[in-house]
Scaffold this active site. Structure first.
Site, PDB file in Angstrom:
ATOM      1  N   GLY A  22      -4.945  -1.660   4.912  1.00 36.84           N
ATOM      2  CA  GLY A  22      -4.163  -2.798   4.429  1.00 36.84           C
ATOM      3  C   GLY A  22      -4.842  -4.130   4.717  1.00 36.84           C
ATOM      4  O   GLY A  22      -4.950  -5.005   3.852  1.00 36.84           O
ATOM      5  N   ARG A  23      -5.335  -4.292   5.956  1.00 41.96           N
ATOM      6  CA  ARG A  23      -5.934  -5.585   6.334  1.00 41.96           C
ATOM      7  C   ARG A  23      -7.357  -5.743   5.806  1.00 41.96           C
ATOM      8  O   ARG A  23      -7.994  -6.767   6.042  1.00 41.96           O
ATOM      9  CB  ARG A  23      -5.886  -5.749   7.856  1.00 41.96           C
ATOM     10  CG  ARG A  23      -6.465  -4.583   8.643  1.00 41.96           C
ATOM     11  CD  ARG A  23      -6.095  -4.663  10.114  1.00 41.96           C
ATOM     12  NE  ARG A  23      -6.539  -3.493  10.860  1.00 41.96           N
ATOM     13  CZ  ARG A  23      -5.862  -2.357  10.989  1.00 41.96           C
ATOM     14  NH1 ARG A  23      -4.681  -2.222  10.397  1.00 41.96           N
ATOM     15  NH2 ARG A  23      -6.329  -1.354  11.701  1.00 41.96           N
ATOM     16  N   LYS A  45       0.840  -1.194   0.000  1.00 41.03           N
ATOM     17  CA  LYS A  45       0.000   0.000   0.000  1.00 41.03           C
ATOM     18  C   LYS A  45       0.878   1.247   0.000  1.00 41.03           C
ATOM     19  O   LYS A  45       0.673   2.165  -0.776  1.00 41.03           O
ATOM     20  CB  LYS A  45      -0.920  -0.027   1.220  1.00 41.03           C
ATOM     21  CG  LYS A  45      -1.835   1.160   1.331  1.00 41.03           C
ATOM     22  CD  LYS A  45      -2.815   1.033   2.487  1.00 41.03           C
ATOM     23  CE  LYS A  45      -3.548   2.354   2.668  1.00 41.03           C
ATOM     24  NZ  LYS A  45      -4.467   2.356   3.784  1.00 41.03           N
ATOM     25  N   LYS A  73       9.307  -0.763  14.269  1.00 36.50           N
ATOM     26  CA  LYS A  73       9.902  -0.419  12.969  1.00 36.50           C
ATOM     27  C   LYS A  73      10.986   0.633  13.148  1.00 36.50           C
ATOM     28  O   LYS A  73      12.076   0.539  12.583  1.00 36.50           O
ATOM     29  CB  LYS A  73       8.835   0.152  12.025  1.00 36.50           C
ATOM     30  CG  LYS A  73       7.890  -0.860  11.430  1.00 36.50           C
ATOM     31  CD  LYS A  73       7.015  -0.175  10.375  1.00 36.50           C
ATOM     32  CE  LYS A  73       5.799  -1.004  10.034  1.00 36.50           C
ATOM     33  NZ  LYS A  73       4.822  -0.312   9.202  1.00 36.50           N
ATOM     34  N   GLU A 128      -4.805  -6.305  14.824  1.00 36.13           N
ATOM     35  CA  GLU A 128      -4.276  -5.007  14.397  1.00 36.13           C
ATOM     36  C   GLU A 128      -5.394  -3.956  14.447  1.00 36.13           C
ATOM     37  O   GLU A 128      -5.141  -2.772  14.638  1.00 36.13           O
ATOM     38  CB  GLU A 128      -3.669  -5.090  12.985  1.00 36.13           C
ATOM     39  CG  GLU A 128      -2.634  -4.014  12.713  1.00 36.13           C
ATOM     40  CD  GLU A 128      -1.879  -4.191  11.413  1.00 36.13           C
ATOM     41  OE1 GLU A 128      -2.455  -3.928  10.343  1.00 36.13           O
ATOM     42  OE2 GLU A 128      -0.690  -4.575  11.450  1.00 36.13           O
ATOM     43  N   GLU A 170      10.470  -4.804   4.450  1.00 35.22           N
ATOM     44  CA  GLU A 170      10.503  -6.229   4.074  1.00 35.22           C
ATOM     45  C   GLU A 170      10.199  -6.384   2.580  1.00 35.22           C
ATOM     46  O   GLU A 170      10.892  -7.101   1.849  1.00 35.22           O
ATOM     47  CB  GLU A 170       9.458  -7.027   4.869  1.00 35.22           C
ATOM     48  CG  GLU A 170       9.745  -7.162   6.348  1.00 35.22           C
ATOM     49  CD  GLU A 170       9.092  -6.060   7.187  1.00 35.22           C
ATOM     50  OE1 GLU A 170       8.864  -4.948   6.646  1.00 35.22           O
ATOM     51  OE2 GLU A 170       8.817  -6.316   8.376  1.00 35.22           O
ATOM     52  N   HIS A 183      -5.246 -32.913  17.791  1.00 34.93           N
ATOM     53  CA  HIS A 183      -4.116 -33.751  18.205  1.00 34.93           C
ATOM     54  C   HIS A 183      -2.943 -32.903  18.678  1.00 34.93           C
ATOM     55  O   HIS A 183      -1.813 -33.379  18.725  1.00 34.93           O
ATOM     56  CB  HIS A 183      -3.716 -34.663  17.045  1.00 34.93           C
ATOM     57  CG  HIS A 183      -4.842 -35.568  16.644  1.00 34.93           C
ATOM     58  ND1 HIS A 183      -5.052 -36.794  17.231  1.00 34.93           N
ATOM     59  CD2 HIS A 183      -5.867 -35.391  15.771  1.00 34.93           C
ATOM     60  CE1 HIS A 183      -6.139 -37.341  16.717  1.00 34.93           C
ATOM     61  NE2 HIS A 183      -6.650 -36.510  15.832  1.00 34.93           N
TER      62      HIS A 183
HETATM   63  O1  F6P Z   1       2.224  -4.013   9.933  1.00 36.27           O
HETATM   64  C1  F6P Z   1       1.831  -2.740   9.610  1.00 36.27           C
HETATM   65  C2  F6P Z   1       1.314  -2.621   8.219  1.00 36.27           C
HETATM   66  O2  F6P Z   1       1.201  -1.275   7.937  1.00 36.27           O
HETATM   67  C3  F6P Z   1      -0.020  -3.327   7.970  1.00 36.27           C
HETATM   68  O3  F6P Z   1      -1.096  -2.595   8.432  1.00 36.27           O
HETATM   69  C4  F6P Z   1       0.018  -3.503   6.507  1.00 36.27           C
HETATM   70  O4  F6P Z   1      -0.943  -4.407   6.066  1.00 36.27           O
HETATM   71  C5  F6P Z   1       1.441  -3.971   6.315  1.00 36.27           C
HETATM   72  O5  F6P Z   1       2.177  -3.214   7.262  1.00 36.27           O
HETATM   73  C6  F6P Z   1       2.012  -3.815   4.939  1.00 36.27           C
HETATM   74  O6  F6P Z   1       1.989  -2.482   4.526  1.00 36.27           O
HETATM   75  P1  F6P Z   1       2.185  -2.091   3.013  1.00 36.27           P
HETATM   76  O7  F6P Z   1       1.079  -2.688   2.225  1.00 36.27           O
HETATM   77  O8  F6P Z   1       2.152  -0.607   2.994  1.00 36.27           O
HETATM   78  O9  F6P Z   1       3.507  -2.632   2.552  1.00 36.27           O
END
Ligand code: F6P
Length: 540
Positions: free
Chosen positions: A262-263, A202, A508, A348, A208, A379
């Protein structure tokens, strides 16, 4: 009734009911299932195994009214900026709006843009699926790697697995973790000449995702040459300027908007990998299912409203009974990633400790959400669910029918296990029953006496069960929307903002500051002794 007073009444009712067991409640009302279950077409919610009575139900509905759930719901659907800290509207429902009605943000209808992106996704997906759009070597794409994390990973990853029977496109792979093992293990099996990479973020700043995207870029360029990169990448983001800076061709960039959290974004272009796997028609069914649930949520009276009732049971368990966790137990192997998906959606969203106005919350908020598919969980951790000292409300999900017509006996076993678990949690087994059973098995009295306490199940452990006909794209869309709205209603009642996530920021920031210390470029003197000690151990 004021919200605070409604919570007080709820607490009093829980106190009154504290010695009334689920066995008692079922014995007192033979029609309890009819009273405490509700349907939306083939989707059934059975909440009769919750520790509520008619009075508690009445008070829970009063609580929803006191929190103005209906007003807040209208505000969300109307595009009001209910995400106050970020000054944003919350309109994931617009992404699956099938009503033909406009959806306004700042007075502007967002539907033409939503439809244009869906159309562009469909064109792109079909071109990839048919082989019309080829790789730099002229080959059809056989594999698609989605690089994203959190909402840019969990939604498409969970739904791709859930809809495996509908896959007729290239194979999908998901890379999220910054641990190099994730991308290395994924790419190792793939041929760069036939692999498409989708970078999904987003913000297009998430470390990452950016790190994995650069590694994938090198992988493509190293194998096929720098000029090949454009043919092998696509992107999904709200930050179109940042995508352009990364060098992905504008024609392969699919946008969404800041009013999609995002979620809550699997319905947007973030769902592109799913669409590539199952095709635009099945993706459309997925959106249709969600829209059907949205309509139910908007129109059904609170007393018959599935997400409202699930939320109220959640609040009852969390605040009236003080139970701090919630297990998600899909008896549906293809929902294996649903617990992880719901962890982000729920924790979240509602893992918050201040109200919308910044003052401390008055109640315990979001529970710990976790789970695994049945029967595997049986199990592993069900021992604790049945006999542990902690009571964990369970949420069972099961389809009436599987996709495997020739394996119906498997499905019958699955269903029998699912029903048996909620029954066992509810009924338990008393000491007398345990002794009687052991006696009937021929065991000596002395041995039966010794063993019986170990065979006692306290029971009275609450659960809800969701039943649906079959895990189709439509049913999945409906299920995910159901959980989204459940989280929303709980957030409204707790008076929190379910749509921001400031709690992820501190870690972060500290990771950014620690990186040069991990690399050895900067001394770690400013850090506490534990962090220094751990760094030293890792560096040695
Ligand atoms: O973990 C925080 C967060 O901002 C989430 O809310 C989001 O889904 C995720 O990181 C990934 O963010 P992006 O889509 O901006 O890479």
């Amino acid at each position: 009734m004021a919200l605070e007073a409604a919570f007080v009444s709820l607490g009093r009712q829980a106190e009154k009911l504290k010695d009334t067991t689920l066995r008692d409640l079922f014995a007192a009302d033979p029609a309890r299932f009819e009273t405490f279950s509700v349907r939306c077409d083939d989707l059934l919610l059975d909440y009769s195994k919750s520790r509520i009575d008619a009075k508690a139900f009445e008070l829970l509905i009063a609580l929803a009214r006191a929190a103005d759930v209906e007003g807040r719901r209208a505000a969300m659907f109307a595009g009001e900026k209910i995400n106050g800290t970020e000054k944003r509207a919350v309109l994931h429902t617009a992404l699956r709006n099938r009503s033909g009605d406009p959806v306004l943000v700042d007075g502007e209808d967002v539907m033409p843009d939503v439809i244009a992106v869906l159309d562009a996704m469909a064109d792109f997906s079909e071109a990839i699926r048919s082989g019309e759009l080829t790789s730099s070597t002229g080959d059809a794409f056989t594999d698609v790697v989605n690089i994203g994390i959190g909402g840019s990973d969990l939604g498409p990853a969970m739904t791709t697995l859930a809809l495996a029977p509908y896959h007729d496109g290239p194979e999908l792979h998901y890379v999220s973790n910054v641990d190099g093992a994730h991308i290395a293990d994924t790419l190792e099996k793939l041929d760069p000449a036939t692999t498409l990479i989708i970078v999904a973020s987003k913000t297009f700043t998430t470390i990452e995702t950016m790190t994995n995207a650069q590694t994938a870029r090198k992988w493509i360029a190293g194998a096929l040459g720098e000029d090949a990169v454009g043919d092998h990448f696509a992107a999904v983001s709200t930050a179109l300027d940042k995508v352009a800076a990364f060098g992905i061709d504008e024609a392969r960039v699919f946008g969404f908007w800041d009013w999609v959290g995002g979620r809550y974004s699997v319905w947007s272009a973030i769902g592109l990998p799913l669409m590539i796997a199952v095709g635009p028609d099945a993706f459309d069914d997925f959106l249709e299912g969600a829209h059907a649930l949205d309509t139910h949520f908007r129109q059904a009276p609170l007393e018959e409203n599935l997400p409202v009732l699930m939320a109220l049971i959640g609040i009852w368990n969390r605040d009236a009974l003080g139970l701090s966790s919630r297990a998600i137990l899909p008896y549906d192997q293809r929902l294996a990633r649903l617990p992880a998906y719901l962890q982000q959606l729920d924790m979240e969203s509602n893992g918050k400790r201040v109200k919308l106005d910044g003052s401390p919350v008055s109640q315990e908020t979001g529970p710990l959400v976790w789970g695994e598919p049945g029967t595997n969980g049986q199990h592993a951790f069900y021992q604790l669910l049945h006999q542990g000292t902690t009571v964990i409300p369970c949420e069972f999900l099961v389809a009436a029918n599987g996709h495997e017509d020739d394996l119906k006996h498997h499905h019958d076993l699955l269903v029998a296990n699912c029903l048996a678990q909620s029954e066992a949690l509810m009924l338990g087994r008393t000491l007398e029953e345990a002794k009687a059973l052991l006696g009937a098995s021929g065991m000596h009295d002395e041995d039966a006496e010794r063993l019986a306490p170990h065979k006692v199940f306290p029971g009275n452990r609450p659960s809800i069960t969701l039943v649906y006909d079959m895990l189709t794209p439509y049913a999945l869309g409906r299920l995910v929307a159901l959980y989204e709205h459940r989280v929303f209603v709980e957030g409204v009642i707790w008076e929190i903002n379910s749509f921001d996530q400031w709690g992820v920021e501190l870690g972060k920031e500290l990771a950014t500051a620690l990186l040069p210390m991990v690399k050895g470029d900067v001394p770690a003197d400013s850090k506490d002794s534990s962090t220094r000690g751990l760094l030293a151990a890792l560096k040695s």
